[in-house]
Design an enzyme around this catalytic site. Structure first.
Site, mmCIF file in Angstrom:
data_model
loop_
_atom_site.group_PDB
_atom_site.id
_atom_site.type_symbol
_atom_site.label_atom_id
_atom_site.label_comp_id
_atom_site.label_asym_id
_atom_site.label_seq_id
_atom_site.Cartn_x
_atom_site.Cartn_y
_atom_site.Cartn_z
ATOM 1 N N HIS A 49 0.806 -1.219 0.000
ATOM 2 C CA HIS A 49 0.000 0.000 0.000
ATOM 3 C C HIS A 49 0.848 1.282 0.000
ATOM 4 C CE1 HIS A 49 -3.467 -2.545 1.082
ATOM 5 N NE2 HIS A 49 -2.702 -3.103 2.004
HETATM 6 O O1 RIB Z 1 -4.648 -0.356 4.935
HETATM 7 C C1 RIB Z 1 -3.278 -0.359 4.653
HETATM 8 C C2 RIB Z 1 -2.525 0.562 5.565
HETATM 9 O O2 RIB Z 1 -2.625 0.093 6.917
HETATM 10 C C3 RIB Z 1 -1.018 0.606 5.265
HETATM 11 O O3 RIB Z 1 -0.542 1.899 5.521
HETATM 12 C C4 RIB Z 1 -0.430 -0.356 6.253
HETATM 13 O O4 RIB Z 1 0.917 -0.039 6.591
HETATM 14 C C5 RIB Z 1 -1.322 -0.146 7.452
HETATM 15 O O5 RIB Z 1 -0.860 1.024 8.123
#
Ligand code: RIB
Ligand code: CA
Length: 336
Positions: free
Chosen positions: A235
């Site tokens: 992500h």
């Molecule tokens: O939903 C994904 C996010 O949640 C990313 O930033 C991961 O590192 C967690 O923080």
């Protein structure tokens, strides 16, 4: 431009930091609760910037708790350290700033509109800084954030983790008027790391490449255990990649609001993707359609996944820790 990274390292936050250090001028890392405790996130950030050859980058410890929510435990997949799978040497420095909010506000005064924030965790620190000094929004260029989605969630059916962990903080940031770029699950879940990606990284053979390959292998295994799927979305690095190669993404100006009260939807990013032409000459139809509110965010609606992974893997391949460490040693002193 100068960049301040705010996140909850966390595996994908660490890859975001790697991309940023490789390509951008990073003036600091502020840590928050989220994937793990803020103390773990701070230790992981210190170890990681040191491992990346940049022990000079200031790390500042941020908020341990959301504005209103009680802290969420998202250790699934991150382990007790918050970065399970990453075997790193102890950091050469334990020096970190104890107050991320003061550090963030200080950086905004120092760099003004040359500063952009890249947020890859819950938005508690940024919201706290805005609540402490609402003029912050007049000084920083923009915020790129990993969070939310066009539809659907990962922490709940409706909410993505970074927003769900502190919805009030997200509401403060999305109402701030600061130019925003939002990289939600609709694009980040398409950036799933596969065994082929991991093999390409491992074959680079450098210490950094081996550590990254081990981290990603751990992430894939953990995700398979929890979600029974065979890839693992990266992500956070997407919120950095937009500044390195903007052409990887398609962004659209949209209105994004944060649901705070829904029994089933608290923490949801309510994205108005309608293409309304304005009011019609039909009073009944006008009553049936609420007008769109002004756009407050550039929302990522598409991503060239192959180009993203080529950027990430090439960044690892060309990462010269020794040259970066030497250059940092000659670099100017960062924020005090
Ligand atoms: O939903 C994904 C996010 O949640 C990313 O930033 C991961 O590192 C967690 O923080
Ligand atoms: Ca994160």
């Amino acid at each position: 431009m100068k960049y301040l990274l705010d996140g909850d390292p966390g595996h994908d936050d660490m890859l975001a930091i790697l991309l940023a250090v490789r390509h951008l001028e990073v003036v600091g890392v502020t840590t928050t609760h989220g994937n793990t405790s803020v103390d773990n996130a701070t230790r992981n950030a210190l170890q990681w910037v040191d491992f990346l050859g940049r022990p000079d980058i200031r790390v500042a410890r941020g908020r341990a708790h959301p504005l209103l929510n009680s802290p969420v435990d998202s250790s699934v997949g991150n382990g007790s350290s918050g970065a399970a799978g990453a075997v790193l040497p102890e950091a050469t420095t334990e020096t970190y700033m104890s107050d991320a909010i003061a550090f963030l506000l200080g950086a905004s005064h120092r760099y003004h509109s040359d500063l952009a924030i890249i947020a890859t965790g819950p938005l508690t620190n940024i919201a706290s800084a805005l609540l402490a000094d609402p003029s912050l929004g007049e000084r920083i260029q923009e915020i790129s954030l990993m969070g939310g989605s066009l539809a659907g969630g990962n922490s709940t059916a409706a909410a993505e983790f970074n927003i769900w962990a502190d919805p009030e903080a997200a509401a403060v940031v999305f109402a701030s008027g600061i130019p925003l770029r939002m990289f939600g699950l609709n694009v980040t879940e398409r950036a799933g790391v596969t065994s082929s990606h991991i093999q390409r990284i491992r074959e680079i053979g450098s210490d950094l490449a081996i550590v990254v390959a081990d981290i990603l292998q751990h992430v894939r295994i953990a995700r398979r255990q929890v979600f029974a799927v065979d890839d693992a979305p990266l992500h956070d690095p997407l919120a950095v990649a937009t500044f390195i190669d903007p052409g990887i993404f398609t962004l659209r100006d949209m209105r994004v609001d944060i649901e705070l009260h829904g029994n089933h939807t608290r923490g949801m990013t309510v994205v108005d993707a309608r293409s309304l032409t304005g009011s019609t000459d039909s009073p009944s139809l006008n009553r049936a359609v609420a007008p769109m509110r002004a756009a407050n965010c550039q929302v990522a609606v598409d991503v060239d996944v192959d180009a993203f992974f080529d950027l990430l893997i090439d960044s690892i391949r060309t990462y010269d820790v020794h040259a970066i460490r030497a250059a940092a040693g000659a670099g100017e002193d960062h924020d005090s």
